[in-house]
Each structure stands twice: as structure tokens, then as C-alpha cells.
Motif scaffolding. Structure first.
Motif, mmCIF file in Angstrom:
data_model
loop_
_atom_site.group_PDB
_atom_site.id
_atom_site.type_symbol
_atom_site.label_atom_id
_atom_site.label_comp_id
_atom_site.label_asym_id
_atom_site.label_seq_id
_atom_site.Cartn_x
_atom_site.Cartn_y
_atom_site.Cartn_z
ATOM 1 N N ASN A 171 43.220 43.575 38.667
ATOM 2 C CA ASN A 171 43.027 42.600 39.747
ATOM 3 C C ASN A 171 41.596 42.099 39.914
ATOM 4 O O ASN A 171 41.260 41.541 40.955
ATOM 5 C CB ASN A 171 43.548 43.154 41.081
ATOM 6 C CG ASN A 171 42.823 44.416 41.517
ATOM 7 O OD1 ASN A 171 41.752 44.737 41.023
ATOM 8 N ND2 ASN A 171 43.428 45.136 42.461
ATOM 9 N N PHE A 172 40.764 42.260 38.875
ATOM 10 C CA PHE A 172 39.399 41.752 38.945
ATOM 11 C C PHE A 172 39.304 40.381 38.275
ATOM 12 O O PHE A 172 40.018 40.093 37.299
ATOM 13 C CB PHE A 172 38.434 42.716 38.247
ATOM 14 C CG PHE A 172 38.199 43.998 39.007
ATOM 15 C CD1 PHE A 172 37.131 44.118 39.882
ATOM 16 C CD2 PHE A 172 39.054 45.070 38.862
ATOM 17 C CE1 PHE A 172 36.912 45.290 40.590
ATOM 18 C CE2 PHE A 172 38.850 46.252 39.560
ATOM 19 C CZ PHE A 172 37.781 46.359 40.428
ATOM 20 N N TRP B 90 36.613 37.100 42.953
ATOM 21 C CA TRP B 90 37.327 35.858 42.639
ATOM 22 C C TRP B 90 36.677 34.696 43.391
ATOM 23 O O TRP B 90 36.299 34.833 44.554
ATOM 24 C CB TRP B 90 38.791 35.976 43.055
ATOM 25 C CG TRP B 90 39.582 36.900 42.185
ATOM 26 C CD1 TRP B 90 39.779 38.233 42.380
ATOM 27 C CD2 TRP B 90 40.266 36.561 40.980
ATOM 28 N NE1 TRP B 90 40.558 38.750 41.362
ATOM 29 C CE2 TRP B 90 40.870 37.743 40.491
ATOM 30 C CE3 TRP B 90 40.442 35.372 40.269
ATOM 31 C CZ2 TRP B 90 41.634 37.777 39.328
ATOM 32 C CZ3 TRP B 90 41.207 35.394 39.110
ATOM 33 C CH2 TRP B 90 41.788 36.576 38.647
ATOM 34 N N SER C 108 34.337 42.704 46.129
ATOM 35 C CA SER C 108 34.455 43.710 45.069
ATOM 36 C C SER C 108 35.206 43.193 43.854
ATOM 37 O O SER C 108 34.970 43.653 42.736
ATOM 38 C CB SER C 108 35.136 44.972 45.610
ATOM 39 O OG SER C 108 36.451 44.696 46.048
ATOM 40 N N ARG C 109 36.099 42.234 44.057
ATOM 41 C CA ARG C 109 36.889 41.700 42.918
ATOM 42 C C ARG C 109 36.352 40.371 42.412
ATOM 43 O O ARG C 109 36.724 39.921 41.349
ATOM 44 C CB ARG C 109 38.352 41.558 43.316
ATOM 45 C CG ARG C 109 39.200 42.793 43.045
ATOM 46 C CD ARG C 109 38.718 44.021 43.745
ATOM 47 N NE ARG C 109 39.605 45.163 43.549
ATOM 48 C CZ ARG C 109 39.393 46.362 44.056
ATOM 49 N NH1 ARG C 109 38.319 46.575 44.817
ATOM 50 N NH2 ARG C 109 40.215 47.354 43.823
ATOM 51 N N LEU D 73 45.975 41.068 45.398
ATOM 52 C CA LEU D 73 44.840 41.201 46.310
ATOM 53 C C LEU D 73 45.064 40.422 47.603
ATOM 54 O O LEU D 73 44.798 40.918 48.702
ATOM 55 C CB LEU D 73 43.568 40.689 45.643
ATOM 56 C CG LEU D 73 42.848 41.599 44.659
ATOM 57 C CD1 LEU D 73 41.630 40.872 44.095
ATOM 58 C CD2 LEU D 73 42.424 42.901 45.323
#
Length: 273
Positions: free
Chosen positions: A61-62, A196, A193-194, A176
Motif C-alpha cells: 500500500n505504499f 500518495w 507514511s504512505r 488505505l
């Protein structure tokens, strides 16, 4: 199933702290790994010199561009074994700072978590992160044993979670956004943190609204149903590890786990740096 989930969730801080503890950041920095390179390389080092594409696939999910930028040149700076050594050293330092080695019941919880982790090893097919970590040498130090066993149980569960997301047609960013819509985790933390882009996040929200999964910024009735289904199926896929304990020992593990997780939380090891 509820007892197994409680056992995992209460002990999960013992594993999860490695992503936030300053001991880990310092150890990775000593190897020349700065920013998020330490996170991506340390969690994937069990694969060997993992490519960005392998990390993107298994972490799920990054933002792919974020991963590629973070790990670019990392394996020219250090080696997977050095990173694994740094991770283990940091885990031991942080958990001892939290006083985990002084929590009553350590010997008992080690017996139970090892049995669960060993049972998981009989069900490793289709679980790449779990299998890679299970193939590493199992530590002899009791504190690191607890961390390693819970790491295996976490990755065992996590690989199953990704499988369910795939089967339900929920992509990484969609997962997410749905998570953020529950209100369980601050949306700002998930976005930061991810990594997007805001435009992609907004486009995904709109797509999920059209699918009937979001009502404004919150989960719709159908979104709540889907999220619960995903969590229930994830719990079910994690059961082979805990079923080996039987009902009584699984309940005992859940009871024993609480003070260990609490010690980590109270020491501030889950606070983002």
C-alpha cells in the motif's frame, strides 16, 4: 477466532515498535540508510537485496514512486545481513528500554508464541514476507525470541490480509482510504507514511464513493460490511497459527500478551519520530 485476534493485537506492539523506535533509526543511519530507506530495507532484507518492485508488491500500500526513491542505491551502501543485524540489535535495545525482559510471564509467553510461529511454518505457501522471515535464524536471546516470534505471526497475518484485499479487488491505495474512513488511524499519518499524492488520494476517494463504499469521508453501510468481511477473512487465514494452541492456551496467550504490549506503549516506542 476473537481470542486469536486478541492475542495477536495485544502483543503486536512488541513487533511494531521497530518501525518507530529511535534505536532502529540510529542503527540504520550508521549503515548510511536515511529517511524511509531504513524501513523498506530492514523489513525486506530477509529476501536478500530486494528490488523496489518486490517491496512494492509485498508491502502493497505504499506509493511506488516513494519506494523506488527511498531504496535507490541502498544496496550499494550496505548489505541485507548488515541491515538484519542492525534491526535485531535495535529491537533488543528498544525492548529492553521498555523493560520487556522484566515483565512477569516471559518464559510462558515464549513457549506459546513459539508454538504458534512453528505452526504457522506449516502454512507458509503464498505468504512471502512470512516465509522469508521464518527462514532466518531464530534468536537465542529471550527478548529477541519474543520479537521474532511476533514478527512471524504479524507477517503471517499480513500476507493473508493482502491476499484477501486482492481477492476483493481492493488495491493498495483503496485499502488505505477505506482504513482512513474508519477513523481508527489519523488520515494525516496514513497520507504521510504512505506518500500518495493528494490528487491520487482524492481520485480514489471519489472512485470508492461511486462504488458505494464511502459516504462523504466515512464508510457507507456497504463499506462497513466490506471492511468487516476483510477483517474476518484475515482473522480466519491467521487461525492456523493460533489453532495449534487450542482454546485454553490461546486464551492464556491473550492474557499474557497484555502487559508486554502495554510496556511497549508506555515506553513511547510507538510514537512516530
Amino acid at each position: 477466532m476473537k481470542t486469536a485476534r486478541a492475542a495477536w493485537r495485544r502483543l503486536e506492539p512488541v513487533h511494531a515498535m521497530i518501525y518507530f523506535a529511535p534505536e532502529a533509526r540510529r542503527r540504520y543511519a550508521d549503515l548510511g540508510l536515511t529517511g524511509r530507506a531504513g524501513y523498506f530495507t530492514s523489513r525486506s532484507a530477509a529476501f536478500g537485496p530486494a528490488s523496489a518492485e518486490l517491496i512494492i508488491s509485498t508491502f502493497y500500500n505504499f506509493n511506488p514512486d516513494f519506494v523506488r526513491q527511498a531504496v535507490d542505491g541502498a544496496w550499494d551502501t550496505t548489505t541485507p545481513q548488515h541491515v538484519l543485524d542492525a534491526r535485531h540489535t535495535a529491537a533488543g535495545e528498544a525492548l529492553r528500554r521498555a523493560g520487556v525482559h522484566e515483565v512477569p510471564g516471559l518464559d510462558d509467553i515464549l513457549v506459546l508464541t513459539r508454538r504458534a510461529a512453528e505452526a504457522a511454518c506449516d502454512h507458509g505457501h503464498g505468504r512471502p514476507l512470512f516465509a522469508a522471515h521464518a527462514a532466518l535464524p531464530w534468536p537465542e536471546d529471550p527478548v529477541l525470541q519474543l520479537w521474532h516470534y511476533q514478527t512471524l505471526l504479524r507477517e503471517f497475518r499480513g500476507d493473508g490480509h493482502v491476499a484477501i484485499l486482492l481477492s476483493e479487488g481492493v488495491g493498495g491505495l483503496e485499502a488505505l482510504v477505506l482504513h482512513a474512513a474508519t477513523g481508527e488511524v489519523p488520515v494525516g499519518f496514513l497520507k504521510a507514511s504512505r506518500a500518495w499524492p493528494e490528487e491520487e488520494w482524492a481520485d480514489t476517494e471519489e472512485r470508492l464513493r461511486k462504488r458505494g463504499l464511502l459516504d462523504g469521508d466515512s464508510l457507507s453501510t456497504e463499506g462497513v460490511r466490506l471492511r468487516q468481511h476483510i477483517e474476518d477473512r484475515t482473522d480466519h487465514l491467521a487461525l492456523p497459527a493460533y489453532a495449534a494452541l487450542g482454546d485454553a492456551d490461546c486464551e492464556r496467550l491473550a492474557d499474557l500478551a497484555r502487559p508486554f504490549g502495554r510496556a511497549v506503549v508506555q515506553a513511547g516506542l510507538l510514537k512516530p519520530g
